[in-house]
Write an enzyme that holds these catalytic residues in place. Structure first.
Site, PDB file in Angstrom:
ATOM      1  N   VAL A  72       0.847  -1.195   0.000  1.00  0.00           N
ATOM      2  CA  VAL A  72       0.000   0.000   0.000  1.00  0.00           C
ATOM      3  C   VAL A  72       0.880   1.242   0.000  1.00  0.00           C
ATOM      4  O   VAL A  72       1.881   1.307   0.717  1.00  0.00           O
ATOM      5  CB  VAL A  72      -0.916   0.024   1.244  1.00  0.00           C
ATOM      6  CG1 VAL A  72      -1.694   1.330   1.321  1.00  0.00           C
ATOM      7  CG2 VAL A  72      -1.860  -1.167   1.236  1.00  0.00           C
ATOM      8  N   CYS A  73       0.482   2.234  -0.816  1.00  0.00           N
ATOM      9  CA  CYS A  73       1.132   3.544  -0.784  1.00  0.00           C
ATOM     10  C   CYS A  73       0.045   4.608  -0.868  1.00  0.00           C
ATOM     11  O   CYS A  73      -1.128   4.327  -0.631  1.00  0.00           O
ATOM     12  CB  CYS A  73       2.153   3.676  -1.903  1.00  0.00           C
ATOM     13  SG  CYS A  73       1.419   3.765  -3.562  1.00  0.00           S
ATOM     14  N   ALA A  74       0.415   5.819  -1.224  1.00  0.00           N
ATOM     15  CA  ALA A  74      -0.567   6.905  -1.261  1.00  0.00           C
ATOM     16  C   ALA A  74      -1.537   6.769  -2.427  1.00  0.00           C
ATOM     17  O   ALA A  74      -2.753   6.862  -2.256  1.00  0.00           O
ATOM     18  CB  ALA A  74       0.141   8.257  -1.318  1.00  0.00           C
ATOM     19  N   GLY A  76      -0.786   4.353  -5.351  1.00  0.00           N
ATOM     20  CA  GLY A  76      -0.664   3.102  -6.088  1.00  0.00           C
ATOM     21  C   GLY A  76       0.639   2.890  -6.824  1.00  0.00           C
ATOM     22  O   GLY A  76       1.091   1.752  -6.976  1.00  0.00           O
ATOM     23  N   MET A 100      -4.028   4.564  -0.697  1.00  0.00           N
ATOM     24  CA  MET A 100      -4.872   5.162   0.329  1.00  0.00           C
ATOM     25  C   MET A 100      -5.906   6.113  -0.276  1.00  0.00           C
ATOM     26  O   MET A 100      -6.953   6.346   0.322  1.00  0.00           O
ATOM     27  CB  MET A 100      -4.005   5.905   1.344  1.00  0.00           C
ATOM     28  CG  MET A 100      -3.108   4.995   2.174  1.00  0.00           C
ATOM     29  SD  MET A 100      -4.033   3.785   3.167  1.00  0.00           S
ATOM     30  CE  MET A 100      -4.783   4.845   4.409  1.00  0.00           C
TER      31      MET A 100
END
Length: 377
Positions: A72-74, A76, A100
């Site tokens: 998971v990141c901000a 993708g 997110m």
């Protein structure tokens, strides 16, 4: 082999079904500590993506080889990059497609009650801790505190074969953009909010809640009483449904009270909140089910997936609801508010109709958890 994606809905379904999930969050530590995906079925770890780009072998030591990893990141892109690196090393891995950003826009409806010809559905915007409600009777529906993505309520109403006839906000929200005016526009429903919240605003058409002491939904008698509960904001209003369910907005939560400092008048509004607690709320039955507009901890979600608690249980658990000394109450509530919601001044302007922003700006303004509660449990 190409790395597989995972949508926010797929991730939530996996969590909801009780399957364990291992999340590798590759955002920077500050963002991770401020706001992350949490659940009892989740094991998560934060290793910033640049540790993998720098070929830091220590970054791989905490990662399981026998369990699927969801990266998971901000938004993708970084997650996809890290997932590809892990995939080449033999890890079982997928990544959250839009990170997110996508998680922040996921809505999950849960039935609170379905009896006596009435259904109450709580719509949980999981990443924000924001809650809204649809009350349905005889093919008609009222929506309370809808989030910005009004199409979610259109879909839900269609599934329930109900027509939305009224849309209501309990107060002028500070941590997320209301979908109330837009939902009312697309459905032809009447939009309601307190006159005190909209003083000086004329861009949004609304009917003041003060002018509606009782509202009915459908032919089955469903009473919705407007109960003035100032304190979080001066015009905060709660709704009592069938003398049993209190849609409390940001006035009273499962684990706390609404913060009174967002208007720069913490002590003054805390004293209004005192009057609310020991006048309006004190007279309510312990059997009243409190259904708030926010929650701050996943522990507030019960076994049925609903954020709500009986008022009697909240009174036992929450010290501030028993603190009848006005000065002590004021000091505790006014002094315990914590960090303000980011961008709240601009969000309030949007919710008043003073300014309009494009969708990408709205998304950026809403990113992060809610910070509208004062917890004293």
């Amino acid at each position: 082999m190409a790395v597989m994606e995972m949508s926010a809905k797929q991730l939530h379904n996996k969590i909801k079904n009780g399957r364990p999930v291992f999340i590798l969050d590759v955002r920077n530590s500050e963002d991770y500590n401020d706001w992350r995906i949490e659940h009892k079925h989740i094991t998560d770890i934060n290793i910033p993506y640049f540790d993998f780009l720098d070929d830091n072998e220590d970054a791989y030591k905490p990662l399981p080889k026998d369990t699927e990893i969801v990266v998971v990141c901000a938004k993708g892109s970084s997650a996809k990059m890290v997932a590809e690196i892990l995939n080449e090393r033999g890890y079982r891995v997928r990544y959250l497609t839009e990170g997110m950003l996508e998680w922040s826009q996921l809505y999950h409806p849960v039935i609170v009650s379905e009896q006596d010809g009435m259904k109450i559905i709580q719509v949980n915007r999981l990443a924000k801790g924001c809650l809204s409600y649809m009350i349905i009777s005889d093919g008609q529906a009222i929506v309370v505190d809808p989030g910005r993505h009004y199409e979610e309520y259109l879909k839900l109403a269609e599934q329930e074969q109900a027509t939305i006839i009224r849309v209501m906000d309990t107060h002028l929200h500070a941590d997320h953009i209301s979908g109330g005016p837009e939902l009312a526009k697309y459905t032809g429903a009447m939009y309601h909010i307190s006159r005190n919240e909209m003083q000086g605003a004329d861009a949004i058409s609304y009917e003041a809640l003060e002018d509606n002491q009782e509202i009915e939904v459908g032919n089955v008698r469903v009473k919705v009483l407007a109960i003035p509960t100032p304190g979080h904001t001066p015009g905060s209003v709660s709704f009592m449904v069938n003398d049993r369910y209190l849609l409390s907005g940001d006035t009273i939560f499962v684990g706390g009270l609404g913060r009174p400092d967002l208007g720069g008048k913490a002590r003054e509004w805390a004293q209004s909140l005192y009057d609310t607690v020991f006048t309006h709320i004190a007279s309510m039955s312990d059997e009243t089910l409190v259904l708030p507009t926010h929650y701050a901890d996943r522990k507030e979600i019960n076994e049925q997936g609903v954020v709500g608690a009986y008022l009697g249980d909240i009174r036992i658990a929450n010290e501030v609801l028993r603190m009848q000394n006005r000065e002590q109450f004021t000091e505790m509530v006014a002094g315990a508010s914590g960090a303000t919601p980011p961008n709240y001044e601009e969000i309030v302007k949007i919710n008043r109709g003073d300014v309009c922003v494009p969708s990408d700006v709205a998304v950026a303004l809403e990113i992060g958890p809610n910070r509208c509660a004062v917890h004293h449990s």
